[in-house]
Write an enzyme that holds these catalytic residues in place. Structure first.
Site, PDB file in Angstrom:
ATOM      1  N   ASP A  45      11.105 -51.882 -11.948  1.00 56.01           N
ATOM      2  CA  ASP A  45       9.945 -52.632 -12.383  1.00 56.01           C
ATOM      3  C   ASP A  45      10.228 -53.778 -13.051  1.00 56.01           C
ATOM      4  O   ASP A  45      11.412 -53.996 -13.335  1.00 56.01           O
ATOM      5  CB  ASP A  45       9.247 -51.740 -13.133  1.00 56.01           C
ATOM      6  CG  ASP A  45       7.695 -52.112 -12.979  1.00 56.01           C
ATOM      7  OD1 ASP A  45       7.403 -52.880 -12.513  1.00 56.01           O
ATOM      8  OD2 ASP A  45       6.952 -51.357 -13.519  1.00 56.01           O
ATOM      9  N   ASP A  46       9.440 -54.623 -12.934  1.00 58.46           N
ATOM     10  CA  ASP A  46       9.677 -56.056 -13.555  1.00 58.46           C
ATOM     11  C   ASP A  46       9.561 -55.834 -15.431  1.00 58.46           C
ATOM     12  O   ASP A  46      10.557 -56.515 -15.991  1.00 58.46           O
ATOM     13  CB  ASP A  46       8.424 -56.979 -13.308  1.00 58.46           C
ATOM     14  CG  ASP A  46       7.167 -56.552 -13.513  1.00 58.46           C
ATOM     15  OD1 ASP A  46       6.856 -55.296 -13.829  1.00 58.46           O
ATOM     16  OD2 ASP A  46       6.006 -57.429 -13.370  1.00 58.46           O
TER      17      ASP A  46
ATOM     18  N   ASP B 100       6.071 -51.988 -20.542  1.00 59.33           N
ATOM     19  CA  ASP B 100       5.471 -52.315 -21.898  1.00 59.33           C
ATOM     20  C   ASP B 100       5.304 -51.154 -22.881  1.00 59.33           C
ATOM     21  O   ASP B 100       6.120 -50.883 -23.706  1.00 59.33           O
ATOM     22  CB  ASP B 100       4.134 -53.155 -21.204  1.00 59.33           C
ATOM     23  CG  ASP B 100       3.428 -53.820 -22.338  1.00 59.33           C
ATOM     24  OD1 ASP B 100       3.291 -53.171 -23.550  1.00 59.33           O
ATOM     25  OD2 ASP B 100       2.583 -54.655 -22.172  1.00 59.33           O
TER      26      ASP B 100
END
Length: 172
Positions: free
Chosen positions: A107-108, A111
């Site tokens: 994933d980028d 969070d």
């Protein structure tokens, strides 16, 4: 300027930067797979993980690539009051995944960690890697390249358009 909006503490990522950081992630993962250092497959978490996953798969010469689509935000973004329970909308091929052994899930950004937590429950032996990580999500990721503070908003190149921005001070 203490009265900033949350998105004003921004970390702007260019296409060049995401490419460099994704290649750095691939280098970190190279040779660490369970099959004599090789990885069987790369699974991108859509949508943000697609560009980094493509770069990682290319760099590591992994030809089996799939996606998992997880939604955990309303359209307004990732603010805490806009989050909702993570839900899988599309799963990767079960034959590719198994229990996740030998699979890189990319994933980028991690969070809050809720997305990766859900995917980790589904594929407990997969290896989870992100390009960027915030402190709340770090426990859910095995590898990442750059850590940012929890209150930093990352502006990815696929979310941006080129336009004039007024200077902080002055008129030109």
């Amino acid at each position: 300027m203490t009265d900033r909006l949350p998105h004003e503490k921004g970390f702007h990522i260019s296409w060049d930067q995401i490419h460099r950081d994704s290649r750095a992630l691939a280098w970190r993962l190279d040779g660490n797979g369970p099959d004599n250092g090789a990885w069987r497959a790369v699974v991108a978490i859509t949508r943000g993980g697609m560009a980094p996953a493509m770069i990682v798969a290319r760099e590591l010469d992994v030809r089996t690539v799939d996606t998992i689509s997880v939604v955990s935000y309303h359209s307004g973004g990732g603010a805490a009051d806009q989050r909702r329970e993570a839900k899988v909308l599309k799963s990767p091929d079960p034959e590719i995944m198994g229990d996740g052994t030998g699979v890189l899930v990319i994933d980028d950004l991690v969070d809050s960690g809720k997305t990766l937590e859900l995917v980790r429950e589904l594929y407990p032996n997969a290896h989870f890697a992100t390009v960027y990580a915030k402190p709340e999500g770090e426990p859910q990721v095995d590898d990442f390249i750059t850590g940012v503070s929890q209150d930093t908003w990352i502006f990815f190149p696929w979310d941006m358009a080129m336009q004039y921005v007024k200077p902080y001070r002055g008129t030109d």
